[in-house]
Structures are given as C-alpha cells and as structure tokens.
Design a protein around this motif. Structure first.
Motif, PDB file in Angstrom:
ATOM      1  N   THR A   1       0.850  -1.193   0.000  1.00 18.61           N
ATOM      2  CA  THR A   1       0.000   0.000   0.000  1.00 18.61           C
ATOM      3  C   THR A   1       0.881   1.237   0.000  1.00 18.61           C
ATOM      4  O   THR A   1       1.349   1.691   1.042  1.00 18.61           O
ATOM      5  CB  THR A   1      -0.933   0.012   1.231  1.00 18.61           C
ATOM      6  OG1 THR A   1      -1.647  -1.221   1.292  1.00 18.61           O
ATOM      7  CG2 THR A   1      -1.935   1.153   1.125  1.00 18.61           C
ATOM      8  N   ASN A   2       1.147   1.735  -1.186  1.00 17.67           N
ATOM      9  CA  ASN A   2       1.921   2.956  -1.334  1.00 17.67           C
ATOM     10  C   ASN A   2       1.516   3.608  -2.653  1.00 17.67           C
ATOM     11  O   ASN A   2       0.575   3.140  -3.310  1.00 17.67           O
ATOM     12  CB  ASN A   2       3.436   2.684  -1.261  1.00 17.67           C
ATOM     13  CG  ASN A   2       3.880   1.583  -2.222  1.00 17.67           C
ATOM     14  OD1 ASN A   2       3.391   1.495  -3.352  1.00 17.67           O
ATOM     15  ND2 ASN A   2       4.811   0.749  -1.791  1.00 17.67           N
TER      16      ASN A   2
ATOM     17  N   LEU B   1      -1.262   9.377   6.662  1.00 19.42           N
ATOM     18  CA  LEU B   1      -0.350   8.277   6.353  1.00 19.42           C
ATOM     19  C   LEU B   1      -0.488   7.199   7.414  1.00 19.42           C
ATOM     20  O   LEU B   1      -0.164   7.425   8.582  1.00 19.42           O
ATOM     21  CB  LEU B   1       1.096   8.798   6.317  1.00 19.42           C
ATOM     22  CG  LEU B   1       2.178   7.850   5.827  1.00 19.42           C
ATOM     23  CD1 LEU B   1       2.005   7.567   4.338  1.00 19.42           C
ATOM     24  CD2 LEU B   1       3.560   8.447   6.074  1.00 19.42           C
TER      25      LEU B   1
ATOM     26  N   ASP C   1       5.401   0.636   3.611  1.00 23.21           N
ATOM     27  CA  ASP C   1       5.406   0.277   2.190  1.00 23.21           C
ATOM     28  C   ASP C   1       5.960   1.409   1.319  1.00 23.21           C
ATOM     29  O   ASP C   1       6.534   1.147   0.254  1.00 23.21           O
ATOM     30  CB  ASP C   1       3.989  -0.089   1.737  1.00 23.21           C
ATOM     31  CG  ASP C   1       3.558  -1.451   2.255  1.00 23.21           C
ATOM     32  OD1 ASP C   1       4.414  -2.181   2.781  1.00 23.21           O
ATOM     33  OD2 ASP C   1       2.364  -1.785   2.135  1.00 23.21           O
ATOM     34  N   THR C   2       5.809   2.650   1.754  1.00 22.35           N
ATOM     35  CA  THR C   2       6.396   3.767   1.021  1.00 22.35           C
ATOM     36  C   THR C   2       7.920   3.707   1.098  1.00 22.35           C
ATOM     37  O   THR C   2       8.619   3.939   0.104  1.00 22.35           O
ATOM     38  CB  THR C   2       5.880   5.104   1.561  1.00 22.35           C
ATOM     39  OG1 THR C   2       4.480   5.210   1.275  1.00 22.35           O
ATOM     40  CG2 THR C   2       6.610   6.281   0.939  1.00 22.35           C
TER      41      THR C   2
ATOM     42  N   LEU D   1      -0.515  10.106  -1.349  1.00 23.92           N
ATOM     43  CA  LEU D   1       0.736   9.423  -1.032  1.00 23.92           C
ATOM     44  C   LEU D   1       1.914  10.012  -1.812  1.00 23.92           C
ATOM     45  O   LEU D   1       3.013  10.158  -1.273  1.00 23.92           O
ATOM     46  CB  LEU D   1       0.595   7.931  -1.319  1.00 23.92           C
ATOM     47  CG  LEU D   1      -0.373   7.192  -0.393  1.00 23.92           C
ATOM     48  CD1 LEU D   1      -0.686   5.804  -0.924  1.00 23.92           C
ATOM     49  CD2 LEU D   1       0.202   7.103   1.017  1.00 23.92           C
TER      50      LEU D   1
ATOM     51  N   GLU E   1       1.146   2.206   5.250  1.00 23.74           N
ATOM     52  CA  GLU E   1       1.560   3.031   4.116  1.00 23.74           C
ATOM     53  C   GLU E   1       2.972   3.562   4.300  1.00 23.74           C
ATOM     54  O   GLU E   1       3.752   3.657   3.344  1.00 23.74           O
ATOM     55  CB  GLU E   1       0.577   4.188   3.927  1.00 23.74           C
ATOM     56  CG  GLU E   1      -0.786   3.767   3.397  1.00 23.74           C
ATOM     57  CD  GLU E   1      -1.795   4.891   3.450  1.00 23.74           C
ATOM     58  OE1 GLU E   1      -2.820   4.791   2.742  1.00 23.74           O
ATOM     59  OE2 GLU E   1      -1.582   5.872   4.198  1.00 23.74           O
TER      60      GLU E   1
END
Length: 422
Positions: free
Chosen positions: A85-86, A224, A231-232, A98, A228
């Motif tokens: 999830t990013n 955020l 994963d970012t 994002l 997230e």
C-alpha cells in the motif's frame, strides 16, 4: 483473450526478443506472466503512452483487479509488487495523497543539492577501483551498484551495517523466477526490515527522509497509515537501488560494445546526456512493470477492447525500440539519434519521482568513470557479463571490465552477448 498468449520468461533470458514478438501485434498482445497471470502488453510507444496517462487505468488491485479481490495470485512474486500500500499501487485521490508526501523530497532543487555528495561517493569508489592490483573489476559490484545504494540509503537513514541487507532484499524482490515460498519469505523479511527502520528512527530521529515521514505520520496520522509508511519506504528505497544501478551499468556496457560511439563522446562530439537518454530508450533499467488494470472498457487501435478488470503490463523495453516511433533502426544504440524520447521513467501521474536523481547520479558517474579510466574495456579474459534473471529489470548481475587508464578504445569489433546484440 481469444488469442494464444505470449508466455513471458520469468528469468528474462530474451527481453528484447520477447519485445520484438509483442510488436508484431498492432496495439496490445496477450501475454501470460509467471504464475499463470493473463495480461495485455502494449506493443509500442504510442499505445503504452496512451495507457500510462489514461485515468481509466488503475494500479490499485484492491479496487480494480477482480482476481486479486477473489484472493488469487497471493502466493508468488506478484504479491511483493501489488500486495503493498503505497503510491505505486494507489489510484486517484489516494495516489495524489501518497505521492504528495514523497515528491517534495525529489524536487530538482533538493536533487541538485545532493551533487557534492554524489561526486564524493563517486570519487571514493573510483579510488578503490584504481587500487585494484590487477586492473580488473566487476563494474556492477565495484561502482554501478554501491553508488546509488549509498545515496538512497543516506537519504532515508538506512544504517551502514544494514545496507547489504537492503541491497539483497531489493535483488530478491526483482527475482521473478522465485518460488512462491521464496517470494513469501522475501515479503516477510522486507516488511520486517522496514518496520525495524521505522522503529529505530522513531526512537532516534535523524536528519533523513525516514524521520521526516515518521513525523508526518505521527503528527498527522490521518494522512499516512503505519502500513503506508512502511510500504512507502520499501518503494522509494528499492526504486532508488534498482533503476540507477541498471542505468549506469547498461550505459557502460552499451558504450563498451559500441567503441566508435564512446570515442565520439570522449572527444566531446556528443554529450553524456545523449548517452543517458539513448541508454534509457535502448536499454531501459525496467523492461516490464507490473501491474495496471482497466477500470472500464477501453477501446484500442486494431479493434481490441480491454475489458473492465483486465490486467495490463507496462512494456518499456518494447516501446523503447518501437520502429513506428524510432524508425527501422530503432533497435540500434546510437547516441547521435535526434529523437531519443522514451517512457522509461513512466508517463502521466505515475511518472517516477526519482527520475531527476537517477539522471544526476548517471551524469556524474559516467564521465568520472571514463575520465579516470579512458581505456576501460570489457574483460575478455573473464566470464561474459551476466544478465539479471528477471523479466522486470533489465541490466547485468555482473559486468567484468579491465581498467586501462591511458588508451582510447578503438573501432575493433566487440563480442556482444546475444541478449543485447543489435
């Protein structure tokens, strides 16, 4: 898909042969990806550009890939790519949110400010290469890989004693020939690694982008989530590793196998920017990028309609050498080419935020390398350069070279591995 699909080799042993086969179709070709995933592959520059910019195309499997929603394809390589999830897997407002958190870190101003540090790391690596007694090196291991790894790890605060682990994990993410068990193990280890990085920086904040993202998460949690955030970090660190490593390695290999063009660059007839852009077109660091999905039916040239929920593979290698865009010599490396336009950093809302940094690193690394070693050549006494075993990345796992300092490359013929022969 009524047509017989082109089966994509998980190990990527003939990237450009597969790309040429795709281009025999007018707009898109049916393909079968590892794990039995059926998809459509754009066959050339214009169709790929159209689909990359089409807001009817999504990267969110949770909303727009029916097979994923049904719980399929969750035990193989694809899980590492779409089960995160990013901004890579987001669509619409989620993607804008994002991307907005990460993009400010990669503006031209901030990227240009990194120049002195990139030059310093480059000089250190070249000094180490020059000290090798026998004048032989693996260019990927000694130069093309450690430079961008050091830059991106410093940016995001990855400790020096964990950088080898991060590089190994990124390599495993791109291994599309991995078994489902191996892919699952990699996914678990990757999440543990970046969860650990977040915990360490939350406890001891520093002047790095991980600490900045954590501050955003903790101060404005609604913007955020913790998942997230992790994963970012996975996305930006892995992309920062792979793209520039391959860009530098591919450019060096292209020049060493086209010595007459290298001589013209060294003489100043053509610029290093010409080399970089022609490499991105001819030998893109990412050959095929999974995955996208049709949000609704999309009609394409040639009478093909992508149905809602159909899977799309972004085919940068096929687009780069498309003769409909670049003429009958599109498969020839040529730094003098007038039209070097490519899609290798994407197009549209998902255009790579790190493109300026990749170009900066290559623009420093390449001239510095050939200034120090103007007689650099492939090592004909070693095993041939070994291609990466993946259908996603395009580059070399090893690139053996000789580091001659005082001679210019001549026009002698050079044996080019079949995978990249033109």
């Amino acid at each position: 898909m009524g047509q017989q699909p082109i089966v994509i080799d998980p190990a990527g042993r003939d990237i450009h042969g597969e790309a040429a086969e795709l281009r025999r179709h007018e707009s898109v070709a049916p393909v079968e990806l590892p794990g039995g995933i059926r998809a459509w592959a754009p066959t050339g520059f214009e169709v790929l550009r159209q689909l990359l910019a089409d807001d009817r195309v999504s990267k969110d499997p949770n909303r727009h890939w029916p097979a994923w929603q049904e719980g399929k394809h969750r035990d193989g390589w694809v899980n590492t790519w779409v089960g995160v999830t990013n901004m890579f897997t987001a669509h619409g407002a989620d993607h804008r949110r994002l991307r907005g958190l990460v993009a400010p870190a990669f503006t031209k101003r901030r990227t240009d400010a990194l120049r002195p540090r990139v030059e310093e790391i480059t000089a250190t690596l070249l000094d180490r290469m020059a000290a090798v007694p026998d004048g032989r090196a693996d260019l990927r291991a000694a130069f093309a890989h450690p430079l961008p790894v050091a830059v991106i790890c410093e940016l995001f605060g990855v400790p020096e004693d964990r950088r080898a682990d991060s590089a190994r994990l990124v390599s495993e993410i791109f291994n599309t020939a991995a078994t489902p068990q191996e892919a699952l193990a990699t996914l678990h280890e990757v999440h543990a690694f970046f969860t650990g990085l977040v915990a360490a920086r939350r406890e001891r904040p520093a002047d790095d982008l991980t600490s900045a993202l954590i501050a955003t998460r903790d101060e404005e949690g609604s913007r955020l989530t913790e998942g997230e955030l992790v994963d970012t970090l996975l996305l930006v660190v892995s992309a920062g590793h792979e793209t520039t490593v391959n860009l530098i390695g591919n450019a060096v290999h292209a020049l060493l196998t086209h010595p007459e063009q290298l001589a013209r660059v060294l003489d100043g007839e053509f610029s290093w920017n010409d080399v970089i852009e022609e490499t991105l077109r001819w030998s893109p660091p990412v050959a095929n990028l999974p995955l996208r999905y049709a949000v609704e039916d999309i009609e394409l040239p040639g009478g093909v309609t992508l149905a809602r929920g159909d899977v799309i593979l972004a085919t940068y290698a096929a687009a780069g050498r498309d003769p409909r865009r670049h003429g009958p010599d599109g498969d020839r490396f040529d730094v003098s080419r007038t039209d070097k336009e490519h899609l290798s950093f994407g197009h549209g809302v998902h255009f790579c935020v790190g493109a300026p940094l990749a170009r900066l690193e290559a623009s420093i690394a390449l001239p510095a390398l050939f200034d120090r070693f103007p007689g650099l050549s492939l090592d004909d006494g070693a095993a041939p350069a070994e291609p990466l075993k993946t259908f996603i990345s395009y580059g070399f796992a090893t690139l053996p070279v000789r580091l001659a300092r005082n001679t210019r490359p001549g026009p002698a013929a050079v044996d080019v591995p079949s995978r990249v022969r033109t």
